[in-house]
Design a protein around this motif. Structure first.
Motif, PDB file in Angstrom:
ATOM      1  N   SER A 239      10.106 -14.871   0.570  1.00 35.65           N
ATOM      2  CA  SER A 239      10.391 -16.306   0.723  1.00 35.65           C
ATOM      3  C   SER A 239       9.114 -17.132   0.788  1.00 35.65           C
ATOM      4  O   SER A 239       9.112 -18.311   0.445  1.00 35.65           O
ATOM      5  N   TRP A 240       8.029 -16.561   1.228  1.00 36.08           N
ATOM      6  CA  TRP A 240       6.768 -17.296   1.375  1.00 36.08           C
ATOM      7  C   TRP A 240       5.917 -17.258   0.131  1.00 36.08           C
ATOM      8  O   TRP A 240       4.850 -17.830   0.091  1.00 36.08           O
ATOM      9  N   PHE A 241       6.364 -16.582  -0.925  1.00 34.01           N
ATOM     10  CA  PHE A 241       5.552 -16.478  -2.144  1.00 34.01           C
ATOM     11  C   PHE A 241       5.904 -17.584  -3.110  1.00 34.01           C
ATOM     12  O   PHE A 241       6.983 -17.944  -3.341  1.00 34.01           O
TER      13      PHE A 241
ATOM     14  N   THR B 150       5.918  -3.973 -10.734  1.00 34.50           N
ATOM     15  CA  THR B 150       6.581  -3.714  -9.458  1.00 34.50           C
ATOM     16  C   THR B 150       6.012  -4.613  -8.369  1.00 34.50           C
ATOM     17  O   THR B 150       6.760  -5.169  -7.554  1.00 34.50           O
ATOM     18  N   LEU B 151       4.706  -4.778  -8.341  1.00 35.32           N
ATOM     19  CA  LEU B 151       4.066  -5.663  -7.373  1.00 35.32           C
ATOM     20  C   LEU B 151       4.529  -7.097  -7.563  1.00 35.32           C
ATOM     21  O   LEU B 151       4.873  -7.783  -6.595  1.00 35.32           O
ATOM     22  N   ASP B 152       4.574  -7.556  -8.804  1.00 36.13           N
ATOM     23  CA  ASP B 152       5.019  -8.908  -9.103  1.00 36.13           C
ATOM     24  C   ASP B 152       6.464  -9.126  -8.649  1.00 36.13           C
ATOM     25  O   ASP B 152       6.773 -10.132  -8.015  1.00 36.13           O
ATOM     26  N   ASN B 153       7.343  -8.188  -8.940  1.00 33.86           N
ATOM     27  CA  ASN B 153       8.748  -8.303  -8.523  1.00 33.86           C
ATOM     28  C   ASN B 153       8.876  -8.305  -7.008  1.00 33.86           C
ATOM     29  O   ASN B 153       9.685  -9.050  -6.444  1.00 33.86           O
ATOM     30  N   TYR B 154       8.086  -7.482  -6.335  1.00 31.96           N
ATOM     31  CA  TYR B 154       8.144  -7.430  -4.875  1.00 31.96           C
ATOM     32  C   TYR B 154       7.709  -8.761  -4.263  1.00 31.96           C
ATOM     33  O   TYR B 154       8.372  -9.300  -3.382  1.00 31.96           O
ATOM     34  N   LEU B 155       6.598  -9.307  -4.745  1.00 30.80           N
ATOM     35  CA  LEU B 155       6.089 -10.562  -4.186  1.00 30.80           C
ATOM     36  C   LEU B 155       7.014 -11.739  -4.499  1.00 30.80           C
ATOM     37  O   LEU B 155       7.184 -12.630  -3.661  1.00 30.80           O
TER      38      LEU B 155
ATOM     39  N   TYR C   4       0.827  -1.209   0.000  1.00 37.63           N
ATOM     40  CA  TYR C   4       0.000   0.000   0.000  1.00 37.63           C
ATOM     41  C   TYR C   4       0.859   1.256   0.000  1.00 37.63           C
ATOM     42  O   TYR C   4       0.702   2.126  -0.854  1.00 37.63           O
ATOM     43  N   GLU C   5       1.770   1.358   0.966  1.00 33.64           N
ATOM     44  CA  GLU C   5       2.523   2.598   1.160  1.00 33.64           C
ATOM     45  C   GLU C   5       3.532   2.882   0.056  1.00 33.64           C
ATOM     46  O   GLU C   5       3.730   4.043  -0.310  1.00 33.64           O
ATOM     47  N   HIS C   6       4.198   1.856  -0.453  1.00 33.89           N
ATOM     48  CA  HIS C   6       5.301   2.098  -1.368  1.00 33.89           C
ATOM     49  C   HIS C   6       5.016   1.729  -2.820  1.00 33.89           C
ATOM     50  O   HIS C   6       5.710   2.220  -3.710  1.00 33.89           O
ATOM     51  N   ILE C   7       4.051   0.877  -3.067  1.00 38.81           N
ATOM     52  CA  ILE C   7       3.762   0.490  -4.448  1.00 38.81           C
ATOM     53  C   ILE C   7       2.459   1.120  -4.922  1.00 38.81           C
ATOM     54  O   ILE C   7       2.424   1.789  -5.955  1.00 38.81           O
ATOM     55  N   TRP C   8       1.382   0.934  -4.162  1.00 39.47           N
ATOM     56  CA  TRP C   8       0.083   1.490  -4.556  1.00 39.47           C
ATOM     57  C   TRP C   8       0.133   3.010  -4.623  1.00 39.47           C
ATOM     58  O   TRP C   8      -0.247   3.606  -5.629  1.00 39.47           O
ATOM     59  N   VAL C   9       0.593   3.625  -3.565  1.00 44.13           N
ATOM     60  CA  VAL C   9       0.617   5.102  -3.535  1.00 44.13           C
ATOM     61  C   VAL C   9       1.555   5.637  -4.614  1.00 44.13           C
ATOM     62  O   VAL C   9       1.209   6.567  -5.338  1.00 44.13           O
ATOM     63  N   THR C  10       2.733   5.041  -4.755  1.00 46.15           N
ATOM     64  CA  THR C  10       3.712   5.534  -5.724  1.00 46.15           C
ATOM     65  C   THR C  10       3.244   5.369  -7.163  1.00 46.15           C
ATOM     66  O   THR C  10       3.337   6.299  -7.959  1.00 46.15           O
ATOM     67  N   PHE C  11       2.732   4.202  -7.514  1.00 45.70           N
ATOM     68  CA  PHE C  11       2.433   3.918  -8.911  1.00 45.70           C
ATOM     69  C   PHE C  11       0.984   4.122  -9.313  1.00 45.70           C
ATOM     70  O   PHE C  11       0.694   4.247 -10.500  1.00 45.70           O
TER      71      PHE C  11
END
Length: 141
Positions: free
Chosen positions: A139-141, A130-135, A101-108
């Protein structure tokens, strides 16, 4: 269809929690666990919800598996039959939802000039990548 059912379930649980809560304000549903899956919920002050649907094995991961680097083979759990949710997993996944929310949703999305708050279509160009790369880095994804 599944999104609508999940939204309805979370809405109903939130209403139930707020009616049972001794404090005024909305009820905070952090996770819902079933035999097959776990649903992690992060709700912003504005009412925007970020929900992550995981397998049942994710919520019971060991601390060693949780801290394993992405792509590494996960350590085998020695605790057979435990269905208790690991609080560290919950904390880490909810932290990831907050980061989204804070760094991907708001930014992009929010800062994109094409963003319309009531439009379900996201016109941001780099949000999904960006969301895909972050997830994938989790380790749990």
């Amino acid at each position: 269809e599944q999104r609508k059912l999940i939204f309805g379930m979370l809405f109903s649980l939130r209403e139930l929690c707020s009616s049972l809560s001794p404090e005024d304000g909305p009820g905070d549903v952090q996770l819902v666990k079933t035999g097959a899956a776990t649903l992690y919920n992060y709700e912003t002050v504005s009412g925007l919800r970020f929900v992550l649907y995981t397998t049942a094995e994710t919520s019971t991961m060991s601390t060693a598996a949780l801290n394993a680097p992405p792509g590494a083979p996960l350590p085998v759990s020695t605790d057979s039959g435990s269905s208790m949710t690991n609080p560290l997993v919950t904390e880490k996944i909810r932290g990831a939802l907050q980061h989204i929310y804070e760094h991907i949703w708001v930014t992009f999305v929010v800062r994109c000039p094409l963003y319309r708050p009531n439009d379900p279509n996201i016109a941001a160009t780099n949000f999904e990548a960006t969301l895909d790369n972050y997830l994938k880095g989790m380790s749990w994804f």
